[in-house]
Design a protein around this motif. Structure first.
Motif, PDB file in Angstrom:
ATOM      1  N   VAL A   1       1.169 -21.023   1.114  1.00 44.22           N
ATOM      2  CA  VAL A   1       1.016 -22.481   1.003  1.00 44.22           C
ATOM      3  C   VAL A   1       1.451 -23.162   2.299  1.00 44.22           C
ATOM      4  O   VAL A   1       0.764 -24.056   2.805  1.00 44.22           O
TER       5      VAL A   1
ATOM      6  N   SER B   1       2.876 -27.310  -7.957  1.00 42.09           N
ATOM      7  CA  SER B   1       2.624 -27.540  -9.382  1.00 42.09           C
ATOM      8  C   SER B   1       1.378 -26.797  -9.858  1.00 42.09           C
ATOM      9  O   SER B   1       1.322 -26.343 -10.999  1.00 42.09           O
ATOM     10  N   LEU B   2       0.405 -26.612  -8.979  1.00 47.27           N
ATOM     11  CA  LEU B   2      -0.811 -25.889  -9.350  1.00 47.27           C
ATOM     12  C   LEU B   2      -0.598 -24.368  -9.343  1.00 47.27           C
ATOM     13  O   LEU B   2      -1.095 -23.675 -10.244  1.00 47.27           O
ATOM     14  N   LEU B   3       0.126 -23.859  -8.366  1.00 44.89           N
ATOM     15  CA  LEU B   3       0.237 -22.419  -8.194  1.00 44.89           C
ATOM     16  C   LEU B   3       1.434 -21.787  -8.881  1.00 44.89           C
ATOM     17  O   LEU B   3       1.404 -20.610  -9.235  1.00 44.89           O
TER      18      LEU B   3
ATOM     19  N   LYS C   1       1.699 -33.075  -0.469  1.00 43.36           N
ATOM     20  CA  LYS C   1       0.824 -31.894  -0.477  1.00 43.36           C
ATOM     21  C   LYS C   1       1.536 -30.683  -1.081  1.00 43.36           C
ATOM     22  O   LYS C   1       0.958 -29.954  -1.882  1.00 43.36           O
TER      23      LYS C   1
ATOM     24  N   HIS D   1      11.631 -26.886  -7.168  1.00 46.84           N
ATOM     25  CA  HIS D   1      10.643 -26.435  -8.138  1.00 46.84           C
ATOM     26  C   HIS D   1      11.127 -25.114  -8.720  1.00 46.84           C
ATOM     27  O   HIS D   1      11.706 -24.298  -8.013  1.00 46.84           O
TER      28      HIS D   1
ATOM     29  N   ARG E   1       4.158 -30.636  -3.166  1.00 48.48           N
ATOM     30  CA  ARG E   1       4.380 -30.827  -4.615  1.00 48.48           C
ATOM     31  C   ARG E   1       3.117 -30.494  -5.408  1.00 48.48           C
ATOM     32  O   ARG E   1       3.176 -29.832  -6.439  1.00 48.48           O
ATOM     33  N   ARG E   2       1.980 -30.983  -4.903  1.00 54.89           N
ATOM     34  CA  ARG E   2       0.710 -30.728  -5.592  1.00 54.89           C
ATOM     35  C   ARG E   2       0.407 -29.224  -5.635  1.00 54.89           C
ATOM     36  O   ARG E   2       0.089 -28.681  -6.690  1.00 54.89           O
ATOM     37  N   GLU E   3       0.534 -28.541  -4.503  1.00 50.65           N
ATOM     38  CA  GLU E   3       0.245 -27.114  -4.451  1.00 50.65           C
ATOM     39  C   GLU E   3       1.218 -26.298  -5.318  1.00 50.65           C
ATOM     40  O   GLU E   3       0.799 -25.383  -6.023  1.00 50.65           O
TER      41      GLU E   3
ATOM     42  N   SER F   1      10.103 -21.635 -11.146  1.00 46.13           N
ATOM     43  CA  SER F   1       8.968 -20.838 -11.597  1.00 46.13           C
ATOM     44  C   SER F   1       9.474 -19.662 -12.415  1.00 46.13           C
ATOM     45  O   SER F   1      10.594 -19.194 -12.219  1.00 46.13           O
TER      46      SER F   1
END
Length: 172
Positions: free
Chosen positions: A104, A169-171, A163, A88, A165-167, A90
């Motif tokens: 996380v 992508s949100l944060l 879990k 990921h 990946r979801r966190e 950022s």
């Protein structure tokens, strides 16, 4: 076919996880926990040992001692850990990303084991199994790169990857 499992555990928590697994599997297969003492003897003839052992037990001795011939089975080479890689990026600073990532991981029960440079190792025990995670946070030309490698057995790996990946992508 009957299989004898010998599990060596280092802590009461490990023992409890194994006990839970045995209880869970007793619905799917005939599982019997051995009562008494279990030991393995490597010798061509165990009749003298059996005779001496029976002499130590209170009567009646019938059915108190069961002896099985055991051959090692290399199941370990047939079952290998599953590894899932997550990458990921950022636009945030590496220090901020690392701090957020620690939050996380702790949210999902992972705890810090060791680290060297920008690479950290974490471990997590979930209801679905134990996981080992290697995490690196590095500054790149287009931002901050997060690389997470999740290793373990069964569905625990995919569940944790989903879990994370979801966190992320949100944060981030």
């Amino acid at each position: 076919m009957t299989h004898l499992f010998v599990v060596v555990y280092d802590s009461d928590a490990e023992r409890k996880r194994v006990e839970y697994l045995i209880d869970k599997w007793s619905n799917r297969a005939r599982v019997s926990k051995l009562k008494g003492i279990s030991f393995m003897v490597e010798a061509p003839d165990v009749s003298k040992l059996m005779e001496e052992l029976l002499s130590k037990l209170d009567p009646p001795t019938e059915g108190k001692v069961r002896v099985y011939r055991v051959e090692p089975e290399d199941i370990g080479s047939k079952v290998s850990p599953k590894v899932v890689e997550i990458r990921h990026t950022s636009s945030e600073e590496p220090a901020i990303v690392a701090k957020l990532l620690r939050y996380v991981l702790s949210k999902f029960g992972a705890y810090y084991v060791s680290g060297e440079g920008s690479v950290s190792r974490y471990r997590a025990y979930t209801k679905k199994g134990r996981l080992e995670m290697t995490v690196s946070v590095e500054e790149e030309d287009n931002g901050t790169a997060v690389n997470i490698s999740i290793e373990g057995y069964g569905s625990a790996v995919e569940d944790m990857a989903k879990k994370l990946r979801r966190e992320l992508s949100l944060l981030l």
